[in-house]
Design a protein around this motif. Sequence first.
Motif, short mmCIF file in Angstrom:
data_model
loop_
_atom_site.label_atom_id
_atom_site.label_comp_id
_atom_site.label_asym_id
_atom_site.label_seq_id
_atom_site.Cartn_x
_atom_site.Cartn_y
_atom_site.Cartn_z
N UNK A 540 5.08 -13.33 17.62
CA UNK A 540 3.80 -12.91 18.20
C UNK A 540 2.92 -12.24 17.15
N UNK A 541 3.52 -11.41 16.30
CA UNK A 541 2.74 -10.71 15.27
C UNK A 541 2.21 -11.69 14.23
N UNK A 542 3.04 -12.62 13.79
CA UNK A 542 2.62 -13.57 12.75
C UNK A 542 1.54 -14.52 13.25
N UNK A 543 1.49 -14.75 14.54
CA UNK A 543 0.47 -15.65 15.08
C UNK A 543 -0.89 -14.97 15.21
N UNK A 544 -0.95 -13.69 14.90
CA UNK A 544 -2.21 -12.95 14.98
C UNK A 544 -2.74 -12.66 13.59
N UNK A 545 -3.92 -12.09 13.54
CA UNK A 545 -4.53 -11.71 12.27
C UNK A 545 -4.24 -10.26 11.91
N UNK A 546 -3.38 -9.63 12.68
CA UNK A 546 -3.13 -8.20 12.48
C UNK A 546 -2.57 -7.90 11.09
N UNK A 547 -1.54 -8.62 10.58
CA UNK A 547 -1.04 -8.29 9.24
C UNK A 547 -2.10 -8.39 8.15
N UNK A 548 -2.92 -9.44 8.22
CA UNK A 548 -3.97 -9.62 7.20
C UNK A 548 -4.97 -8.48 7.25
N UNK A 549 -5.40 -8.11 8.45
CA UNK A 549 -6.38 -7.03 8.60
C UNK A 549 -5.79 -5.69 8.14
N UNK A 550 -4.51 -5.47 8.44
CA UNK A 550 -3.88 -4.22 8.02
C UNK A 550 -3.86 -4.10 6.51
N UNK A 551 -3.55 -5.19 5.82
CA UNK A 551 -3.53 -5.15 4.35
C UNK A 551 -4.92 -4.95 3.78
N UNK A 552 -5.92 -5.50 4.44
CA UNK A 552 -7.30 -5.32 3.95
C UNK A 552 -7.73 -3.86 4.00
N UNK A 553 -7.14 -3.10 4.93
CA UNK A 553 -7.52 -1.69 5.05
C UNK A 553 -6.93 -0.82 3.94
N UNK A 554 -6.15 -1.41 3.05
CA UNK A 554 -5.75 -0.66 1.85
C UNK A 554 -6.96 -0.29 1.00
N UNK A 555 -8.08 -0.99 1.20
CA UNK A 555 -9.32 -0.72 0.47
C UNK A 555 -10.32 0.07 1.32
N UNK A 556 -9.88 0.63 2.44
CA UNK A 556 -10.80 1.33 3.35
C UNK A 556 -11.46 2.51 2.63
N UNK A 557 -12.73 2.80 2.93
CA UNK A 557 -13.39 3.94 2.27
C UNK A 557 -12.84 5.29 2.71
N UNK A 558 -12.16 5.37 3.86
CA UNK A 558 -11.62 6.64 4.35
C UNK A 558 -10.18 6.80 3.90
N UNK A 559 -9.88 7.94 3.28
CA UNK A 559 -8.54 8.13 2.70
C UNK A 559 -7.44 8.17 3.75
N UNK A 560 -7.73 8.76 4.92
CA UNK A 560 -6.71 8.79 5.98
C UNK A 560 -6.32 7.37 6.40
N UNK A 561 -7.31 6.51 6.49
CA UNK A 561 -7.05 5.12 6.88
C UNK A 561 -6.25 4.42 5.79
N UNK A 562 -6.60 4.65 4.53
CA UNK A 562 -5.84 4.03 3.44
C UNK A 562 -4.38 4.47 3.48
N UNK A 563 -4.16 5.75 3.76
CA UNK A 563 -2.79 6.25 3.83
C UNK A 563 -2.02 5.58 4.97
N UNK A 564 -2.65 5.44 6.14
CA UNK A 564 -1.99 4.77 7.26
C UNK A 564 -1.79 3.29 6.96
N UNK A 565 -2.74 2.69 6.26
CA UNK A 565 -2.59 1.28 5.89
C UNK A 565 -1.42 1.10 4.92
N UNK A 566 -1.20 2.04 4.04
CA UNK A 566 -0.06 1.97 3.14
C UNK A 566 1.25 1.98 3.93
#
Length: 822
Positions: A540-566
């Motif tokens: 179910x997870x692989x059939x969604x775009x969630x993993x790709x979007x989560x990895x993209x948030x490694x570049x998020x401008x907000x540091x808290x989000x980057x930490x959670x994305x890590x």
Amino acid sequence: MDPECSRLLPALCAVLADPRQLVADDTCLEKLLDWFKTVTEAESSLQVLQDHPCLMELLSHVLKPQDVSPRVLSFALRLVGVFAAQEDCFEYLQQGELLLGLFGESGAPSWAAWSIPSVRSGWIQGLCSLAHHPSALYFLADSGAVDTLFSLQGDPSLFVASAASQLLVHILALSMQGGAPGSPVPEAAAWPMCAQKIVNHVDESLHAKATPQVTQALNVLTTTFGRCHNPWTGVLWERLSPPVARLFERDPIPAVHALMDLLLRVARSPVLNFAACGLWEMLAQTLSRLSPTQAGPLALGTLKLQHCPQELRTQAFGVLLQPLACILKATTQAPGPPGLLDGTVGSLLTVDTLLSSKSACVGLLCQTLAHLEELQMLPQCPSPWPQVHLLQAAVTILHLCDGSADPSSSAGGRLCGTLGGCVRVQRAALDFLGTLSQGTSPLELVLEVFAVLLKTLESPESSPMVLKKAFQATLRWLQNPHKTPSSSDLSSDALLFLGELFPILQKRLCSPCWEVRDSTLEFLTHLIRHWGGQADFREALRSSEVPTLALQLLQDPESYVRASAVGAAGQLSSQGLQAAPASPESPQAQQGLLMDLMHILSADSEGFPRRAVLRVFTDWLRDGHTDVVRDTEWFVATVLQAVSRDLDWEVRVQGLELARVFLTQALGQPSLHCPYTVGLPRASSPRPHLEFLQTLCRLPLFEFAFCALLDCDRPVAQKACDLLLFLRDKTVLCSSPREAGDSPNSASVEAALQRWREGEQAQPLGDLDPEAMLAILRALDLEGLQGRLAKSSDHVEKSPQSLLQDMLATVGVLEENEADCY
């Protein structure tokens, strides 16, 4: 007393007595008072005063308050109490009428400085310190101090008022000491004079018309029954329970909260006969007389009691359930659920409260949900627990908040208008809904729960905090052990729910609100940690775009989000769920996440993402992640090089933790066959870890830990010391006597230690061989350093001598080279 302190004390007393001197701040005076308490605990107070006449001169000088600052007045009043706590010193001070001049009615209460709260507080604390023996009781009774305490109960300073009430309780308890064990308790009329005076004052206050006076009396009684568990408290309750009971006859009932606190405190007393004293009847009467909002805390407190009659428990539980029963009745066509609402007068009061105003409705519902949530987790939770009805009520409240409820009455319609979009109630209902996941629920209700959670998560009207609460409740329901035979597997219904949930997560990961992105990533991390190994979940997870979007948030401008994305990316990679690269056969593609995280560790400007990377790397190392096992030596070396340059002490501590994991796996348990210990000599070898020690010399691990011993942040130095102790203990076999010609370069070892002792921890150690490293470990006094690091940072300056020197230095009494300022 230390001779040096005795030498400095006269000068300090002179400074304190001189109003022209700028005396040290309150912190120094508090430390000085603590020191005197320590001295009088070890020595005779009388002897201290006789050996140091300057102290008596200072205390006598305080009798002229116009010549002393208020700060010193407060200090002196407390200091007198410390000395007078010993009876012989009390009598010595009383002979010179010092005590009467300070604590009598013509003493401090008559000073102009009495208007300052700190002086009144110092007077109370001084009395509290000296009230420890019979002589003090006679003094308190004759000096008028007790009457002054009565007036201070209404002091505008809450701290002074509270201290006065607590001192009255202390005096009452002291007065009642001394009876022979097992002897009958005399009637209140035969009690000591101080005790009678206090009890009579409380009795009069309970009859007063002014609510503040009633509150003061109730507070004294509450503190008394909380602190004193002697038989005489039964006589006290027998004397004062009638005026307490008459408070319920007033309209309105005065001091409701103080009254409830008293009843619950009395009900917890281990010495009272509750049935004989009529306490249960009083509690039942109180529950029926109070408004729903007032009765809630009392009902919860009653249900927490250990020996509460079942009838009273039933009544108290009914009080808690009434608001939710009214919600169900107002929103369903059928009659209210049996057992929740029996048409009592109390239920009508509850309806009136719910409909009277938005603030009253919201306050009552939030209070009720919080109380029931707390109650379910307690051993005293009522049985049977109305799981179905409570679950229906929680779901209904969420429907009322999101506007999807279908009210069956005018009351329901008004509730829709009142609760629509109410974030506070939504949060409380979601918290309660999550707690209810621990119970057993029918399938159709579980599906309703999933439906309302999906609606909340999908709604654009849901605030970030409501979404966070909804994520938390969702996790708890997915983990519900009563829902499936195995709590580690997801049921078919839960999988269908996840199929609808992942598209919502995709949307939330793209939210413009950083709090929403952050909460979604945290939720995703928990999901993967719990079910990342289950095939249906993975599909179910692989059939969604969630993993790709989560990895993209490694570049998020907000540091808290980057930490959670890590954290989310680390879990995805650990479970093999990361997004597939465009060229999966490429080594660069396979190690793309590892290099991304290395870049964050070395280049991110905020500490939160870097700390998150270290946590992920430590978990990867501990769990044998593929990217780590491929070249462990390069991995550890690269991480520690970046960490050693990091200015964030938490990153350095986490880096030392990673090093500890590396050493533990390589040295601590070689039988585990860690991938990078393959080929190392086993314990049968005279040098079981020589090859690994050579690896350590190539890595920056030892140098990093060695330099961290003098880190300016104590947690880092402590972690480094623990790490090197572990390394030294594990390599003890390598420290066997060496063959001739096998000794390390002693000059290089001594040079390294000399640089370390001089604080040049930033200087590299240079090339070390295993023997040199072991020699440094043996030469370091790591146990001594560990002991010093365990002390507070100011342990050297906390000595009494240092304190006296600092206080004198602030007014220039000491020469510059005598001061020990810090």
